[in-house]
Design an enzyme around this catalytic site. Structure first.
Site, PDB file in Angstrom:
ATOM      1  CB  CYS A   2      30.386  34.165  36.797  1.00 11.87           C
ATOM      2  SG  CYS A   2      31.037  32.513  36.220  1.00 11.87           S
ATOM      3  NE  ARG A  27      32.878  39.042  40.497  1.00 13.71           N
ATOM      4  CZ  ARG A  27      32.330  38.797  41.580  1.00 13.71           C
ATOM      5  NH1 ARG A  27      32.136  39.629  42.443  1.00 13.71           N
ATOM      6  NH2 ARG A  27      31.934  37.338  41.902  1.00 13.71           N
ATOM      7  CD1 TRP A  73      37.725  33.417  35.582  1.00  4.70           C
ATOM      8  CD2 TRP A  73      37.073  31.692  37.060  1.00  4.70           C
ATOM      9  NE1 TRP A  73      38.841  33.026  36.241  1.00  4.70           N
ATOM     10  CE2 TRP A  73      38.598  32.184  37.061  1.00  4.70           C
ATOM     11  CE3 TRP A  73      36.713  30.603  37.844  1.00  4.70           C
ATOM     12  CZ2 TRP A  73      39.559  31.158  37.785  1.00  4.70           C
ATOM     13  CZ3 TRP A  73      37.728  29.967  38.501  1.00  4.70           C
ATOM     14  CH2 TRP A  73      38.939  30.305  38.459  1.00  4.70           C
ATOM     15  CG  ASN A  99      27.594  34.521  38.785  1.00  6.18           C
ATOM     16  OD1 ASN A  99      27.882  34.673  37.593  1.00  6.18           O
ATOM     17  ND2 ASN A  99      27.748  35.686  39.358  1.00  6.18           N
ATOM     18  N   GLY A 100      27.784  30.244  39.752  1.00  6.86           N
ATOM     19  CA  GLY A 100      27.706  29.049  40.915  1.00  6.86           C
ATOM     20  C   GLY A 100      27.696  27.877  39.938  1.00  6.86           C
ATOM     21  CD  GLU A 483      50.031  37.629  50.545  1.00  8.23           C
ATOM     22  OE1 GLU A 483      49.715  36.409  50.390  1.00  8.23           O
ATOM     23  OE2 GLU A 483      49.823  38.775  49.677  1.00  8.23           O
ATOM     24  CE  LYS A 487      49.783  39.213  46.208  1.00  4.44           C
ATOM     25  NZ  LYS A 487      48.986  38.693  47.443  1.00  4.44           N
ATOM     26  CD  GLU A 490      48.135  36.376  43.911  1.00 11.75           C
ATOM     27  OE1 GLU A 490      47.119  35.849  43.689  1.00 11.75           O
ATOM     28  OE2 GLU A 490      48.411  37.079  44.793  1.00 11.75           O
ATOM     29  CG  HIS A 506      64.615  18.862  56.855  1.00  8.39           C
ATOM     30  ND1 HIS A 506      65.622  17.986  57.454  1.00  8.39           N
ATOM     31  CD2 HIS A 506      64.667  19.716  57.604  1.00  8.39           C
ATOM     32  CE1 HIS A 506      65.731  18.322  58.681  1.00  8.39           C
ATOM     33  NE2 HIS A 506      65.472  19.484  58.728  1.00  8.39           N
ATOM     34  CE  LYS A 605      40.240  41.566  45.024  1.00  6.69           C
ATOM     35  NZ  LYS A 605      41.819  41.417  45.936  1.00  6.69           N
TER      36      LYS A 605
HETATM   37  C1  G6P Z   1      41.153  34.620  45.546  1.00 12.01           C
HETATM   38  C2  G6P Z   1      41.895  35.670  45.392  1.00 12.01           C
HETATM   39  C3  G6P Z   1      43.084  35.907  46.299  1.00 12.01           C
HETATM   40  C4  G6P Z   1      42.494  35.970  47.749  1.00 12.01           C
HETATM   41  C5  G6P Z   1      41.553  34.660  48.004  1.00 12.01           C
HETATM   42  C6  G6P Z   1      40.670  34.767  49.036  1.00 12.01           C
HETATM   43  O1  G6P Z   1      41.890  33.310  45.499  1.00 12.01           O
HETATM   44  O2  G6P Z   1      42.549  35.807  44.117  1.00 12.01           O
HETATM   45  O3  G6P Z   1      43.614  37.008  46.103  1.00 12.01           O
HETATM   46  O4  G6P Z   1      43.286  35.930  48.773  1.00 12.01           O
HETATM   47  O5  G6P Z   1      40.560  34.592  46.905  1.00 12.01           O
HETATM   48  O6  G6P Z   1      39.785  35.912  49.092  1.00 12.01           O
HETATM   49  P1  G6P Z   1      39.017  36.656  50.080  1.00 12.01           P
HETATM   50  O7  G6P Z   1      37.959  37.658  49.354  1.00 12.01           O
HETATM   51  O8  G6P Z   1      38.060  35.575  50.810  1.00 12.01           O
HETATM   52  O9  G6P Z   1      39.999  37.215  50.825  1.00 12.01           O
END
Ligand code: G6P
Length: 610
Positions: A2, A27, A73, A99-100, A483, A487, A490, A506, A605
């Site tokens: 949000c 976001r 959101w 927000n929250g 990672e 990527k 996501e 395993h 985000k």
């Molecule tokens: C969300 C984002 C990720 C990010 C994670 C941690 O899940 O989609 O891309 O790695 O938060 O975010 P930060 O701002 O703490 O690095």
């Protein structure tokens, strides 16, 4: 996640609010809305879906110089017009964005029902606005007084902005756990949950802290505690470069951020290489060499890509300094009642500096007396302000949801920290000097990797229709695999899993077949022969194999279907360099599949709720 925007001043509020919402889009959100106050009347528009749907529902001109806006959101209640914010009370005298999460919303809803008030949405936020209206009716409170009164009854987290029809140019703000930043203009004031919204209007900002309440009018602002005591708030000047909030001529923020990495990594290391003593200079640590010598352990915490960067970082630090180091998901850590040790350095990693779980872990450690160092990108963010020492990434604002340039900057910071800690213990000046040179060569090597794009694009187009993919790496290559898989899943929505090469036999080998492309990270190292063994194992099951390597061994070319060959590098920066082709692979798969590359489904985000 949000987002909030609020404006009071001399200009028409609606275009400022919608432009602010546009900036918050990155976001992640599922609905949006605005309320504008004019002639003692509040008018609200809300719409599920993209911001364009809200914009299409707005009249050509909306009078009023004060208003609030929100991108939602969904957490409580599905995405819908009714559940979208702002929420208003039954008489439409107050409008609020939140927000929250209000944890005691059910109990408060019962209280409202007992008073004959029926909330219309499924959200926890709506109860706040009815409670505000009720408090004003019962006690003849001003808006800000009502806010203080109601928030005392709340269990949970909030960042809120509220306006009322009888105080037409006043905005009430409050914060507990969810960011609210005030932007100071000339004859106008703004507020937002995100710096990116404010930076186009002003460079002077004030961060609200938890437990603070603020009142904005066009003439200025006051910040007070919940007990109405004034708090001393100093403003800070933003250094954000506005150009970094555009796509730089590219179609997607993600592409721009991937392409910018030679520069962003250069910025992260700039001024931090101490060639005189062959070590790293990290001014904000608040730790002396003597403190560093006493460290017995390093514990790194983060979420998502920040956690994967932490895993890689732990590896680097332990290798170079011989201090036992590991990384853990911030939320898992804080919920398992961890033992906090005085001689452990706790490092929290966060691009946004606002991730709820990372912040909560920080506070848990500090409450128990631990020292927390922050590796943060967003200057002035909550984590950056609360940690005991810090290292800024200087990667510039990251807009695309999938982290790329922040991730490589995190790894660059870890490389610096590993050199610094290593030089206090195990590393000679000569080796220190070599490592600094390795770090300096990274931007150029990244440019070489970026030039491999057309090869990677072809590979992406060949495999983008697969249902599932595996990413495999050994020791330092395992976080790279994690990672890489993150990527791909996501942004392209292809199921992807990462495994240490040794774990294949395993379990996962059962699923390896001609339909599961396998990406193998093969750094030149003394484990290379073993890793080539894993390659053979996978090939024997008929899986297409894509290798990312800096080794020139011909055996690799014979076995693999595709070899993405990156420049050779010291293990200090090898992982950082090998991660970039995987970003391009995910980007081109997502593009070929027509995905929304910058705003992937269900993801935000910055995750500012639990
Ligand atoms: C969300 C984002 C990720 C990010 C994670 C941690 O899940 O989609 O891309 O790695 O938060 O975010 P930060 O701002 O703490 O690095």
């Amino acid at each position: 996640m949000c987002g909030i925007i609020a404006y009071t001043g001399q200009q028409p509020a609606a275009p400022i609010l919608t432009a602010g919402l546009k900036r918050l889009e990155y976001r992640g959100y599922d609905s949006s809305g605005i309320t504008v106050s004019a002639r003692k009347r509040l008018r609200t528009w809300k719409s599920v879906g993209k911001l364009s749907a809200l914009q299409a529902s707005l009249p050509d001109t909306i009078s009023g110089n004060c208003g609030i806006g929100h991108t939602r959101w969904a957490t409580h209640g599905a995405p819908s017009d009714i559940n979208a914010h702002p929420h208003t009370d039954t008489a439409e005298s107050i409008s609020l964005v939140h927000n929250g999460i209000i944890e005691n919303a059910d109990r408060l809803r019962d209280r409202l029902r007992d008073a004959g008030i029926q909330p219309v949405s499924d959200t926890d936020s709506e109860v706040l606005v009815h409670l505000l209206a009720m408090a004003r009716r019962e006690h003849a409170f001003t808006l800000i007084e009502a806010v203080r009164h109601v928030l005392r009854q709340i269990v949970g987290t909030y960042g809120i902005a509220a306006i009322s029809n009888d105080q037409p140019d006043t905005i009430a703000l409050a914060r507990s756990g969810s960011p609210v930043i005030i932007g100071i203009g000339d004859g106008e004031m703004l507020a937002a949950s995100d710096m990116s919204v404010l930076s186009r209007h002003t460079s002077e900002v004030v961060h609200l802290d938890d437990g603070e309440v603020a009142e904005l009018t066009p003439a200025g602002f006051t910040v007070t505690t919940m007990d109405a005591l004034p708090t001393d708030k100093a403003s800070m000047t933003l250094s954000d470069n506005l150009n970094e909030y555009d796509k730089g001529g590219h179609t997607h923020f993600l592409y721009r951020e991937i392409s910018d990495q030679p520069e962003t990594v250069a910025r992260t290391i700039s001024g931090r290489l101490d060639t005189r003593f062959n070590t790293a200079k990290l001014g904000g640590l608040n730790l002396q060499a003597r403190d560093l010598l006493k460290l017995k352990r390093i514990k790194i915490l983060g979420c998502g890509s920040a956690l994967y960067a932490g895993l890689a970082g732990a590896n680097l630090i332990e290798t170079l300094s011989r201090i036992p180091s590991d990384a853990e998901a911030a939320a898992e850590f804080r919920y398992r009642n961890p033992v906090i040790e005085p001689d452990t350095l706790y490092i929290v990693v966060s691009q946004s500096g606002e991730t709820f779980d990372t912040l909560a872990a920080t506070r848990e450690i500090q409450r128990k007396g631990g020292f927390v160092l922050g590796i943060v990108n967003s200057v002035g963010s909550t984590i950056a302000r609360e940690v005991n020492g810090g290292i800024y990434m200087h990667a510039g604002p990251e807009v695309s949801v999938a982290s790329t340039k922040a991730y490589t900057s995190m790894l660059s910071v870890f490389a610096l920290l590993a050199i610094l800690l290593g030089r206090t213990r195990d590393i000679s000046p000569q080796r220190g000097s070599q490592l600094l040179m390795e770090l300096q060569s990274v931007p150029e090597k990244l440019s070489t990797v970026l030039a491999l794009e057309s090869q990677i694009e072809t590979i992406a187009k060949t495999y983008c229709h697969c249902q599932s993919a595996f990413f495999v790496g050994r020791t330092s290559a395992y976080p790279v695999a994690l990672e890489g898989a993150q990527k791909l899943k996501e942004i392209s929505y292809i199921h992807a899993e990462a495994y240490p090469a040794s774990e294949l036999k395993h379990g996962p080998l059962a699923l390896v077949s001609k339909d599961t492309p396998c990406v193998i990270i093969l750094p030149e190292s003394d484990l290379l022969a073993k890793s080539i063994g894993s390659l053979e194992e996978i090939k024997a099951r008929g899986a297409p194999v894509i290798v990312v390597t800096d080794s020139s061994q011909e055996r690799i070319d014979k076995l693999a279907d595709h070899v993405i060959r990156v420049p050779g590098a010291d293990p200090l920066v090898q992982g950082l360099i090998m991660g970039v082709p995987l970003q391009l692979l995910a980007y081109h798969c997502a593009l070929a599949l027509g995905r929304d590359v910058d705003q992937p489904r269900n993801l935000a985000k910055s995750v500012t709720v639990e």
